[in-house]
Design an enzyme around this catalytic site. Sequence first.
Site, PDB file in Angstrom:
ATOM      1  N   LYS A 187     -10.057   0.967 -12.347  1.00 14.38           N
ATOM      2  CA  LYS A 187      -9.463   2.851 -11.357  1.00 14.38           C
ATOM      3  C   LYS A 187      -7.629   2.042 -11.573  1.00 14.38           C
ATOM      4  O   LYS A 187      -7.777   2.039  -9.901  1.00 14.38           O
ATOM      5  CB  LYS A 187     -10.574   3.502 -10.556  1.00 14.38           C
ATOM      6  N   SER A 234      -4.944   0.051   0.282  1.00 11.25           N
ATOM      7  CA  SER A 234      -4.916  -0.121   2.148  1.00 11.25           C
ATOM      8  C   SER A 234      -6.321  -0.489   2.867  1.00 11.25           C
ATOM      9  O   SER A 234      -7.071   0.063   2.482  1.00 11.25           O
ATOM     10  CB  SER A 234      -4.250   1.644   2.464  1.00 11.25           C
ATOM     11  N   GLU A 284      -9.742  -6.023  -0.703  1.00 11.95           N
ATOM     12  CA  GLU A 284      -7.746  -7.042  -0.216  1.00 11.95           C
ATOM     13  C   GLU A 284      -7.741  -6.287  -0.028  1.00 11.95           C
ATOM     14  O   GLU A 284      -6.612  -5.590  -0.632  1.00 11.95           O
ATOM     15  CB  GLU A 284      -7.899  -7.722  -1.553  1.00 11.95           C
ATOM     16  N   CYS A 304       1.446  -6.615   0.115  1.00 15.29           N
ATOM     17  CA  CYS A 304       0.587  -7.272   1.030  1.00 15.29           C
ATOM     18  C   CYS A 304       0.949  -8.538   2.262  1.00 15.29           C
ATOM     19  O   CYS A 304       0.355  -8.325   3.357  1.00 15.29           O
ATOM     20  CB  CYS A 304      -0.496  -7.284   1.322  1.00 15.29           C
ATOM     21  N   GLU A 364       0.913  -1.495   9.564  1.00 12.14           N
ATOM     22  CA  GLU A 364       1.769  -2.447   8.409  1.00 12.14           C
ATOM     23  C   GLU A 364       2.821  -0.970   7.393  1.00 12.14           C
ATOM     24  O   GLU A 364       1.702   0.482   7.417  1.00 12.14           O
ATOM     25  CB  GLU A 364       0.750  -2.144   6.916  1.00 12.14           C
TER      26      GLU A 364
HETATM   27  P1  NAD Z   1      -4.901   3.320  -1.411  1.00 12.71           P
HETATM   28  O1  NAD Z   1      -5.800   2.633  -0.680  1.00 12.71           O
HETATM   29  O2  NAD Z   1      -4.124   4.446  -1.505  1.00 12.71           O
HETATM   30  O3  NAD Z   1      -5.164   2.895  -2.826  1.00 12.71           O
HETATM   31  C1  NAD Z   1      -5.496   1.998  -3.676  1.00 12.71           C
HETATM   32  C2  NAD Z   1      -6.652   1.876  -4.849  1.00 12.71           C
HETATM   33  O4  NAD Z   1      -7.856   2.966  -4.253  1.00 12.71           O
HETATM   34  C3  NAD Z   1      -5.829   3.435  -5.836  1.00 12.71           C
HETATM   35  O5  NAD Z   1      -6.433   2.933  -7.456  1.00 12.71           O
HETATM   36  C4  NAD Z   1      -6.345   4.933  -5.374  1.00 12.71           C
HETATM   37  O6  NAD Z   1      -6.537   5.741  -6.094  1.00 12.71           O
HETATM   38  C5  NAD Z   1      -7.945   4.433  -4.781  1.00 12.71           C
HETATM   39  N1  NAD Z   1      -8.405   5.180  -3.441  1.00 12.71           N
HETATM   40  C6  NAD Z   1      -8.189   5.450  -3.061  1.00 12.71           C
HETATM   41  N2  NAD Z   1      -8.767   6.411  -1.883  1.00 12.71           N
HETATM   42  C7  NAD Z   1     -10.213   6.457  -2.709  1.00 12.71           C
HETATM   43  C8  NAD Z   1     -10.930   6.594  -1.928  1.00 12.71           C
HETATM   44  N3  NAD Z   1     -12.145   7.474  -1.100  1.00 12.71           N
HETATM   45  N4  NAD Z   1     -12.650   5.979  -3.086  1.00 12.71           N
HETATM   46  C9  NAD Z   1     -12.123   4.937  -3.906  1.00 12.71           C
HETATM   47  N5  NAD Z   1     -11.010   4.644  -4.218  1.00 12.71           N
HETATM   48  C10 NAD Z   1      -9.625   5.470  -3.871  1.00 12.71           C
HETATM   49  O7  NAD Z   1      -3.941   1.567  -1.631  1.00 12.71           O
HETATM   50  P2  NAD Z   1      -2.046   1.609  -1.519  1.00 12.71           P
HETATM   51  O8  NAD Z   1      -1.073   2.503  -1.097  1.00 12.71           O
HETATM   52  O9  NAD Z   1      -1.918   1.862  -3.556  1.00 12.71           O
HETATM   53  O10 NAD Z   1      -1.372   0.172  -2.282  1.00 12.71           O
HETATM   54  C11 NAD Z   1      -1.247  -0.282  -0.831  1.00 12.71           C
HETATM   55  C12 NAD Z   1      -1.868  -0.986   0.091  1.00 12.71           C
HETATM   56  O11 NAD Z   1      -2.245  -2.394  -0.599  1.00 12.71           O
HETATM   57  C13 NAD Z   1      -1.378  -1.456   1.222  1.00 12.71           C
HETATM   58  O12 NAD Z   1      -1.696  -1.711   2.081  1.00 12.71           O
HETATM   59  C14 NAD Z   1      -1.506  -3.738   0.966  1.00 12.71           C
HETATM   60  O13 NAD Z   1      -1.140  -3.762   1.803  1.00 12.71           O
HETATM   61  C15 NAD Z   1      -2.650  -3.334   0.062  1.00 12.71           C
HETATM   62  N6  NAD Z   1      -2.957  -5.173  -1.151  1.00 12.71           N
HETATM   63  C16 NAD Z   1      -3.182  -5.689  -0.266  1.00 12.71           C
HETATM   64  C17 NAD Z   1      -3.796  -6.534  -1.151  1.00 12.71           C
HETATM   65  C18 NAD Z   1      -4.226  -7.760  -1.167  1.00 12.71           C
HETATM   66  O14 NAD Z   1      -4.682  -8.832  -1.318  1.00 12.71           O
HETATM   67  N7  NAD Z   1      -4.816  -8.574   0.274  1.00 12.71           N
HETATM   68  C19 NAD Z   1      -2.876  -6.751  -2.407  1.00 12.71           C
HETATM   69  C20 NAD Z   1      -1.698  -5.280  -2.617  1.00 12.71           C
HETATM   70  C21 NAD Z   1      -1.645  -4.474  -1.536  1.00 12.71           C
END
Ligand code: NAD
Length: 491
Positions: A178, A232, A253, A288, A394
Amino acid sequence: MPGHRQPEEFLQFIGGKLCPAQNGRWIDSVDPASGRVWARIPEGEAADIDAAVESAQFALDGWRSRSAAERAAALRSWAAVVREYQAELWRIDATDNGRPRREAEPAVAGAVQQIEYHAGLAETICGDTVNISAGTTTYSLREPYGVVGLIIPWNAPLVMFLAKVSAALAAGNTVVVKPPERASASILAAAQLFAKTDLPAGVVNIVTGEGRTAGEALVRHPGVRKISFTGSTATGRRITEVSAANIKSLNLELGGKSPNIVFADADLESAADGVTSGIFTASAGQACIAGSRILVQESVFDEFIGKVQTRATAMVLGNPLDAATDMGPVAFDGQFDKVKGYLESARSEGARLVFGGRSGRDLFPPGSDYAEGYFIEPTLFVTEDSSLGVCREEIFGPVAVAIPFGSEEQAIQIANDSDYGLAAGVWTQNLPLAHRMIRRLEVGTVWVNTYRRLHWALPFGGQKASGVGTSNGPTTLNEWLENKSVWIEQG
Ligand code: NAD
């Protein structure tokens, strides 16, 4: 391979076939540098997830029963095709999420090498033979989970897709992916290449759509044995709750608020380079591991902040596809508004603005291609109060906060006073001090006199609210394998 006519339509990928969403709906994808809709992606939901899981289940027996060498060969054929089309792929990624060429181009080349690394690891999977008692043969097997779900964020969608899918497949799983709803195009473009590889239909399936619908349907699906989620911390919590209903294995992650700690004895020029690129060139802070808390020893605080300011204010903002661009826009309108909200709240809670703070139309003249884009200039606040929101939350944009510290003890206390524990940087020429900091920092990665370096051969993961489990490194396939123990009584 699609070109750049706008808006381009991209399709989901289920059972080896490109397809729209069953409901016929689409989501617009905006080029964040110009604010224009440049692509459309299907708005898949539960019915599409059901079809994708069924396809992955159908492909599973054939894939997991292949020899490791056969799986490795198929993965290498995928790496070769991605390498051939990497220029088209990074351009689509950069157009969709604004990640500048300087980052996007080498990242895709690295991800191709990571597919090859995972292909090599496929042939190292083995269990243990344990001698427990005479007359009984006892050993363990390592087996793939089955169908696994991968949920990917928008800051580096293509490289995360290539890295995580190749690890899951190397272990013998089949996958349903996804992608992020605001930046799915590069993953869907990469799906068009599978027909040129030796990977069988159905081992990789991709359903696009919103997190709350398509994403949650994947997490809830009883046929999915494991979820790997990158995104996130808030969404990670939600996924943990939803997956509890059918006890799924999780790899999470999550977010970070990483401290980059500069001691007075550091080489301040190279520390200023590392601190500046650690937050601002890091995809405009949308990484991240962004070093968003800059801890500086009091005796060099003003001098050091001056060096960071000189570097940050010289950065070139503009077209992400241009090799001269240091920093692109933030990825979409919602993130743009969120980061601007943090600029306001940092000021109102009493942090002092040192430089930056402007965004959008204030940065480009009217009529410029980028005046409607989601650009925010490199911004630095200063405070001595590390309890402020700007020090704890963040922001995920080009916004850092600098905090002075006196002693080593105080640096550790401020650095560890965070819900997150993803990464940290330490800048010093004092080796014993560096070793003490490495031991005491509550994070998954520590860089000393460097920052923001990752490699597929070294494990990467977060402590505390930054995640559960790891990726990368020689044991990375263990995240995708379950243990089975065997007892054979010889009588
Ligand atoms: P997000 O959590 O909003 O979304 C990430 C993914 O999750 C998207 O595909 C989204 O559609 C999906 N999603 C959202 N709600 C969901 C739910 N209820 N059930 C299932 N899937 C759902 O994150 P973002 O804003 O796209 O990305 C930024 C975040 O990602 C930041 O917090 C960043 O630190 C983190 N990040 C972490 C790493 C790591 O390796 N630790 C790497 C990259 C990004």
